[in-house]
Design an enzyme around this catalytic site. Structure first.
Site, PDB file in Angstrom:
ATOM      1  CG  ASP A  15      -1.878   0.832   1.206  1.00  0.00           C
ATOM      2  OD1 ASP A  15      -1.355   2.645   0.623  1.00  0.00           O
ATOM      3  OD2 ASP A  15      -2.766   1.114   1.678  1.00  0.00           O
ATOM      4  CG  HIS A  16       0.864   4.351  -2.870  1.00  0.00           C
ATOM      5  ND1 HIS A  16       0.074   4.324  -3.697  1.00  0.00           N
ATOM      6  CD2 HIS A  16       1.580   6.074  -2.962  1.00  0.00           C
ATOM      7  CE1 HIS A  16       0.126   5.236  -3.954  1.00  0.00           C
ATOM      8  NE2 HIS A  16       0.511   6.368  -3.984  1.00  0.00           N
ATOM      9  CG  HIS A  56      -3.836   4.415  -0.928  1.00  0.00           C
ATOM     10  ND1 HIS A  56      -2.950   3.138  -0.963  1.00  0.00           N
ATOM     11  CD2 HIS A  56      -4.335   4.753  -1.884  1.00  0.00           C
ATOM     12  CE1 HIS A  56      -2.760   3.331  -1.569  1.00  0.00           C
ATOM     13  NE2 HIS A  56      -3.508   3.818  -2.525  1.00  0.00           N
TER      14      HIS A  56
HETATM   15  C1  BG6 Z   1      -3.341   4.958  -6.192  1.00  0.00           C
HETATM   16  C2  BG6 Z   1      -4.715   4.729  -6.804  1.00  0.00           C
HETATM   17  O1  BG6 Z   1      -3.429   3.473  -5.315  1.00  0.00           O
HETATM   18  O2  BG6 Z   1      -3.501   5.559  -5.673  1.00  0.00           O
HETATM   19  C3  BG6 Z   1      -4.835   5.652  -7.354  1.00  0.00           C
HETATM   20  O3  BG6 Z   1      -5.434   3.323  -7.530  1.00  0.00           O
HETATM   21  C4  BG6 Z   1      -5.082   7.330  -7.035  1.00  0.00           C
HETATM   22  O4  BG6 Z   1      -6.046   5.580  -8.489  1.00  0.00           O
HETATM   23  C5  BG6 Z   1      -3.444   6.405  -6.845  1.00  0.00           C
HETATM   24  O5  BG6 Z   1      -4.497   7.471  -7.897  1.00  0.00           O
HETATM   25  C6  BG6 Z   1      -2.759   8.275  -5.644  1.00  0.00           C
HETATM   26  O6  BG6 Z   1      -2.292   7.566  -5.429  1.00  0.00           O
HETATM   27  P1  BG6 Z   1      -1.055   9.310  -4.664  1.00  0.00           P
HETATM   28  O7  BG6 Z   1       0.955   9.271  -3.819  1.00  0.00           O
HETATM   29  O8  BG6 Z   1      -0.854   9.857  -5.899  1.00  0.00           O
HETATM   30  O9  BG6 Z   1      -1.487  10.384  -4.020  1.00  0.00           O
END
Ligand code: BG6
Length: 505
Positions: free
Chosen positions: A185-186, A248
């Site tokens: 989960d980045h 997230h």
């Molecule tokens: C991803 C989603 O996990 O996270 C995307 O699939 C979203 O839809 C993105 O745009 C948002 O990540 P960040 O790091 O740009 O806030």
């Protein structure tokens, strides 16, 4: 989350080597780890995909991608000459068992060359349909036999619902030990998200305030200006709940709400997060009506450009019922948080791109100042800004300088930019390094993923079974549907937005 050790010799195999994620995130992250001296000397990247490419062509592609997407800018030739020596490509059909035998041979070749048994990381940067076949073939080819050396990284989405997440967990755990599975989960790799734990558990002044006695409500808002872009085929089957809330936003909530772990070990931290998910109040159909709002964007103008509505985006059903916005009010039924609402909101094509956690404290018990002194009265707030601004602000009341007694809210600010000269690493750098070092603290455990699905399933099923009649219900460049304002206004609050840097509120 790593300390300053380098990993053992490593072979990093990327399924989806020619895909978007590799270009934008994985390759730049590996290159920056190399620049910052985190990669071991014996290191090899093997990209794999269906496209016919030579090693040299693959390197050239990555050179361009990294120059375009890396936080460190254009790649320096002398650095590239060293780094690119570790990059290889293998054409593959991931359904074909022969491919895996080939990986086995490559791993053996490196081991012989390096006179060691290297760690092997299989990174699945492919569509989730392929997770089961890849995992099964890795097993069949006996490439996963050594739990100490072999790891598998799984990108989200992890399952489409509770059932499919359980099936995938079952399959993976029939092949790998849990300690080999890295579910990404980045958001957990973001510098500011990691700092929530440091802020809470490395400062003694927070804990006494961090509960229902002092906190009135919590908001977690992740808004994006981007629309669904080229991902209509994936997104139309997912929507904001699956794409953002299930993972997230609930993970952010866990960081805010978890009990102090006894130690910083991966399982201890993850146990405390699972406790939160388990304590969250489950929704019945009536709760969905009262406490969950969905939205879908219509057309509009963003930054002077006309943008299409969601139903007119490429690869989206023109009659789609998929939500591009969700706002939910949750409660956590435990001693710390009983009665404190947690409002979560996320949406695409919103007025601002920002991820902000706002913790609003209860008001003072008695106001001693005359009304005219406190016209701009604001209860104390702690604002954790994850992106684009990276900061933590404590809003307090202060006396405005002058001969009369007038109060206004001021911010005590910890701002990354002003405090640290060095650039923060990208989330993927942190997570890839942790995978190499075998640290699972920032990865989702199987039970964590299932607990999060369990929580969102009643909302998803209710929405799925009842088509929304008013979609699209917010226009591009807005703050989402009016019903989301009403959701929080009914309790006497409003959504907090951090002014864009440079602007005063
Ligand atoms: C991803 C989603 O996990 O996270 C995307 O699939 C979203 O839809 C993105 O745009 C948002 O990540 P960040 O790091 O740009 O806030």
């Amino acid at each position: 989350m790593s300390t300053s050790t380098k990993s053992d010799p490593t072979i990093f195999i990327i399924f989806g080597g020619t895909g978007d994620l590799t270009s934008r995130k994985i390759a730049p992250a590996l290159y920056n780890l190399f620049l910052d001296g985190w990669l071991p000397n014996q290191f090899s990247i093997i990209g794999t995909g269906r496209t016919q490419l030579s090693d040299e062509q693959f390197r050239e592609n990555l050179f361009k991608d990294i120059s375009q997407f890396s936080r460190s800018g254009k790649v320096a030739k002398e650095k590239w000459d060293v780094f690119s020596k570790s990059i290889f490509y293998q054409v593959s059909d991931i359904k074909d068992f022969e491919t895996y035998k080939e990986f086995g041979k490559r791993v053996e070749k490196h081991n012989t060359e390096w006179k060691t048994k290297a760690n092997v990381i299989y990174y699945l940067a492919v569509s989730p349909n392929f997770f089961p076949i890849i995992a099964s073939n890795i097993s069949k080819a006996k490439l996963a036999d050594d739990p100490k050396k072999v790891r598998i990284v799984i990108e989200k989405p992890f399952g489409h619902d509770l059932e499919t997440a359980k099936e995938l967990n079952k399959l993976l755990s029939s092949i790998f030990d849990e300690c080999q599975i890295y579910r990404i989960d980045h958001y957990l790799g973001k510098e500011t998200v990691q700092n929530i734990m440091a802020f809470r558990f490395a400062n003694s002044i927070m804990e006494p305030l961090w509960n229902r006695n002092y906190i009135e409500h919590v908001q977690i808002s992740v808004t994006e200006q981007l629309g669904v872009e080229e991902r209509g085929d994936y997104y139309d089957g997912a929507g904001a709940m699956r794409d953002m809330i299930q993972n997230h936003l609930l993970q952010l909530l866990c960081h805010v709400a978890m009990e102090p772990p006894v130690s910083f070990s991966a399982d201890e931290v993850r146990d405390r997060k699972v406790d939160v998910l388990k304590a969250m109040r489950k929704f019945g159909p009536e709760d969905v009506r009262l406490s969950a709002v969905r939205g879908q964007y219509g057309s509009g103008w963003m930054k002077g450009k006309e943008v299409p509505g969601y139903r007119d985006e490429p690869k989206v059903d023109p009659d789609s019922n998929t939500e591009t916005f969700a706002a939910i009010k949750f409660f956590i039924d435990n001693w710390r948080w009983q009665g404190v609402p947690f409002y979560l909101r996320t949406g695409k094509r919103m007025h601002q791109s920002s991820s902000v956690i706002t913790i609003q404290f209860k008001d003072v018990p008695h106001l001693i100042f005359p009304t005219e002194a406190s016209e701009s009265w604001q209860q104390n707030r702690l604002i954790i800004s994850i992106q684009p601004e990276m900061s933590i602000r404590l809003q307090v009341q202060a006396k405005r300088p002058g001969l009369d007694m007038v109060l206004n809210a001021v911010d005590m600010v910890f701002d990354y930019k002003g405090t640290y000269a060095s650039q923060a690493p990208e989330a993927y750098e942190t997570l890839i390094l942790d995978t190499m070092l075998g640290d699972q603290t920032l990865f989702m455990r199987g039970d964590q993923v299932e607990a999060a699905w369990e929580l969102v399933m009643p909302i998803l099923s209710t929405w799925q079974n009842k088509k929304s009649l008013n979609f699209p219900n917010y226009s591009a460049d807005s703050w989402g549907p009016e019903s989301a304002e009403a959701l929080i206004a009914r309790d006497g609050f409003n959504w907090f937005t951090l002014p864009v840097q440079g602007n005063k509120k």
